[in-house]
Motif scaffolding. Sequence first.
Motif: not given
Lengths: 684, 205, 216
Positions: A231-233, A237, A240, A244-245, A355-356, C41, C87-88, C91-92, C94-95, C98-103, C105, C108
Motif C-alpha cells: 500500500t501507499k504506506e 495490502t 492493511a 482495517f477489519r 478515514a473514519y 469478511w 460504517q466502513a 472510509s473504505l 476513501q482509503l 488513496k491507495g492505503s488498502i488493496g483491491d 479488500l 471482499r
Amino acid sequence: MSTDYNYDDKGQFFPYFVLTILGLILCPLTYSTFAPSKQPGISKTPLIKENNYKPPGNEAIEAARRRQKRKERRLKRFTSIVIGWALFAYMAYLIAVTANADGKIWDPYEILGISMTTDEKAIKSHYKKLSLKYHPDKIRPTANQTLEDLNNHFVELTKAYKALTDEDIRNNFIQYGHPDGKQSFSIGIALPTWIVSEGNNYYVLAVYGLLFGILLPYYVGRWWYGTKKHTKEGVMTESAGSLFRAYDENIDEKKLVEILTTGEEMKLITGGAREKEWIGSEEATIERKIKAAGLADKQMKVIEELDGWRRRALGLLWAYIYRVDLGSEKLSNAKLDVAPAAIALNKSFHAIALAYSNTQPVMASMRLNQCLVQAVPPHASPLLQLPHFTNKTVAAIEQDGGKNHWTVQRFIACPAEKRKKLCVGKGLLNDEQYEQAINFAKALPALSIESAFFKVMGEKYITPASLVNFVVKMRVVPPGSTPPAVDAKDLLDEDPDETDVEALLGRDGKSQGKAGDQSMTPLAHAPYFPRDYSPTWHIFLADEKQGKMIVLPQPITRWEKSTDNFAVQTFKLQFQAPPQPGEYTFVMHCVSDSYLGVDKKQNVTLVISDPSKVEQIKEDEEISEPEEDSLAGQMNAMRGGPVKKSKKRSSNADDDDSSEESDTDGEEADDQSETDTDTDTDEE
Amino acid sequence: MAQSSDVFVVVPIEMDPSTKAIQALSSSNDPLLTRELEALNNLHQNLKSAPGITNGIPPPPTSVGPKLSTQIERMRQTGNNAFRKQNYAEAVDLYTLAISMALRRPPWEPSALLREELQQLYANRAQAHISINNWPEALADVNASIDFKRVGNPKAHWRKGRCLKEMGRYEEAKEALEFGLEFGNDPELANMLKEVNEALSKRKL
Amino acid sequence: MVKLSIIAPLVYIAVLVGTLAVFSSLYRKRKANKAASLEPWFGPHYPRDIYLTLLHQENPKVPDNILKAALVRRATEDIRRVVTIRQAKGSLQQLLQKGSIGDDLWTRFTVAEAEIEEELKDVAMEANGFSSEWAASIFQSANEIVQATRVRERAAEVAEQAATERAWWNEKRERASRELLGENNSDEDGVLVESSGSRGAARPGAATRGKGKSAS
C-alpha cells in the motif's frame, strides 16, 4: 531493392551496438542509484551532539541497525553498475583502437600521403614518385600482400590524384565524397554476420522469443504485482486489510498493540518460512518474562488465547515495549525486528483511522507510536524516555503508584537540588547517569503554543462555508530553558499585499517553505529503536463532544531555519467553515509521534458571523457617521442628522457582539433624530 | 466460505429434552459456540418468563412494561429519602439495588430508557459516595454516568472533577473539567477548574 | 518456398488467436477461483448456523419458541454486521482511492455487503413465517438488544473500576501516612497507626487527612 544490408562481417561494429545498449541501461540505473531521492531526506543530525548513552542490550540494537543498513545497500545493483561501466569502457576502447578498414571517409590527401596545403604542382610530382614506387608492374608483392591488393592500392592512388586534379572527378568528390561518383547507399548493421547465417537464425529467433515472449512479461508482471502488493504506506495490502477489519472506534493503545500483530510483516518474522526455527520453550520464556516485567493480566489473557506466529509476535512486541531482556540472541534479534514492523503497521493503521475520523483511535495510534519509538509501555511515565531511567527510578520520583505520571517538563521544573536527591542514590542513578539523563531532558523538543486563531485571508470576519485558515504559532521550548518574551508582531498573521497573487495563492516560498529555508527536525532520540527515526508533529482540530476530527492532522517535519533558537514558527491548516453561523468550540491538539509527554492541547473557538450582518458592518464602516464627541458630531446632532454613539472599541473576540451593538446604536440614533423636534428633518 | 443463502454449516448441537436447553455435543469444545448457546438459552428463558409475551416473540420496542419502571422509580425515591436524611451508606445500598433491578430488564425494551435510568442512578449513587468521601467508588460511578449521558450533564462532570481533585490527581481533574466545559459553559464547572488550577500551581514539586 | 508463403500468415494468425484464447480463458478461470476463495469478511456466523441447524433438526423436532429465540439471536448478529458494513463503506472507499488498502479488500467488502443484504431478507422472511408483521419489528428489537448489551457491558465495568481505584487510593493513603510517621518519628519502620481503607463507612476525619496528604 537498392538498399543492401551489410552485416558486420569483420566484426568491427558490434562495439557500437553493445555500447548503445549499455548506455541505455546504465545511465538511468546509475542516476537512480546515486541521485538524491525526491523525498525530503531524513536529516542525519541527531538530537544531542555527544550522545554516549548506551541502553542495556545495546549490542543487539546496533547489530540490528547494521543488518538493516546492509540490506539497504543494494549490493547487487552496485556490482552490476560497476561491471556495466567496465564493459562500456572496453567497448569504447575497442572502437577507438580498431582500424577503420571500411567506410572511412575517403580522404585523397591521406591516400597520397600529403598534407592539405600542398599545391597542384607538388601533388603532381608526388604522384609521379608514388606511381614509380607502387605501380603493379614495378613492385613485387611482399609476404602479406596479394597482387590484387597492390592493384587496388594503385587504383586508389590514381583516384586520389584524379580527385584533386581532374575536373569531373573533383566534382564527384565534392558532391559525393568519392571519386567514383554516386555510391550505392549501403546500410551497415552493427551485428556480426553469423547471426543471420543459415542455421543460426533459428537460434536467434529463439533468443528473441525468449526475451520478448517470456522474460519481458515475467519481469513486467513481477514488477506490477510487486507494486500492487504494497500500500501507499509501505505495508503489504493483506496487512492493511487485516488492520482495517480489526478497526473499532473504541480502540486504545493496549488493544492497538494486539491488533498490530495481525500484520503479515509480523508473520514473516515469527512464522511462515521461519516457523520451524521456533522452539516451544521459547514462547514460554517470552511470556514468563513479560509477565514479570509488569504486563497486566488482561493483556496476558489475550496472548494466551492466541496461537502460533501471532502469539509469538505479540509476545515479542510486548517484550520490546517493556524493555525485557530475552536472553538468547535469536529472541533479541526477533524482538528488534518486530519493532520497526510495528511502526510501519501503525502508520497504516493511522491512515485507516483517519478515514473514519474518530479522534480516539487516531490519538491511540499516535500515542502508541510514541511508545514504540521510545520503548515505553502505554500509560507509563514519560520519564522512562530519559537515559538510564527504569521503573524503580520512576517510582522513587513520582511516589504515586502509577497515576499522575510526571512529564519531563515537570521533572526539570523541580529545583535542581531536590531533583537530584529524588533520583540519585543507592539502587537508583549515579551522578554520571544523572548527568546524561538531564542532558537529554534539556534537549527534549517540547513545543509551546504561543497563539492559535482562525482567520480568513483578507477578511476580518469569518462567514459560513468560507475557506478558513487555522494559524498556529509555536516555539520549541526545551524544558528548563527560558525563552525570551514573544514579540507581539510575530503573533499576528499579516495578510500579504493584495497584488501579490503568488502569496495569496500560497505558492510563494514563505508559506510553503523553500527547502533552503527550512531544516529537517533532527532525528529522534530513540536509543531502544533499531532504526533512525525522523519525528513528525501532528496538528489537528477535533470536536471533543462528538469525538470526531474536524481537520485532519497536518504532519510537520521541518522547522523554519533561523538564527534565533526560539523563533516563532507558523503553521496553517486550511479547511472549510461550517455552513451555519455561530460559535464552535474545538480542541486543538499538537501531538508528537516520537516523544512522550510533549503533547499540547488547547481549546479554540471558531466564530462564524452571519453574512448579512457582515455586510451591514461593512456598510457601517464605510460611511461612518461623525462621532458623538467630536465637533462635527455635535453640529450634526444639532442639525438633527444621525450621529454615531461612541462605543468602546472592543477586542476581536467581541467583534460579533459589537456588530450587534452597532446595529442597535444605529437604530437608536435614527430614533433620536426622528423625535428631534425642530430643525430640518429632510436630513435623515 | 462465501455463503449463499441456502448453505449453512451444521453445528454439533442438540436439545436437552427435559430442560429444553440447547447444548453443544460433547465432541466439540468451541468456546465461541458455547458462549453463543448460553446467550441463546438465556434469551429463550427470558422470552418465556417475561410478562406480557405469549408467543415467544419479543414485542416491538415501542412500549415498556410499566410495572418494572415504577418499581425502579420507587426504589430510587427511597434512596433519595435516605440521602436527604444523611443515611448515606443506606442510600448507596438502595441505589445499588435499583441499579440491579434496572439491569434485569428484558433486553428488547428500548435501551434509551435503560440508559436514562442508569444514568440517574449512577449519578445519585456517586453523589452519595461523595458525601461519605468514597472518592474511588464515586469516580467509577460518575464515569458511568458520563458515558451514559454526555451532553447536558454538567453535574456529572463537576463531580468527576471533584473526585479527582480530592484524590490529588489534578491533571486528570483539569482534563475532565475542561472536557465538561466543552458541552456548555457552566459556572460551577469553571469555578472548580479554577480551584484545580490553583492547586496545581501551589503544588510544591 | 512460394507454397509456404500463403499458409504461413494463416498459420501465424491461427496460432496467435489460439494462444490468446487459451490464455484469456485460463486467466478468467483463475480470477473466478480467486474471487471465490477470498477469505470472507466476517468470521463464521454462529447464530445463523445454530438457527438453521435447529430448523432442520427432525428428531426431536425443536419447539417453535426456541426457534424464535434463535431467530432473534440471528437478527442481533446481523444488525451488528450491518452496522459495521455501513460504517466502513465510506472510509473504505476513501482509503481505496488513496491507495492505503488493496483491491482485494474492496472485493471482499462488496461480497460481504451483498451477503448481509441477502441475509437480512432471509431473516425477514423467516420472521414472517412465524408470525405475520414480525418482520418489521424483529430488527427493531434486535437493535435494542444490541444497544442494551452494550449498556450492560459498560455497567459491569463499574464495579471493576471502583475496585481498582479503591486499591490505588488505599495504597496512596498508606504511603502518605507512612511518610508522615516517618517525619514525626524519624524512624524508617513507621508502624501504621490508622487502619487503611474506609470501605463505605462515614469517616469525616479521613477526608481532611486525605485532603492534607493530597496537597503534599
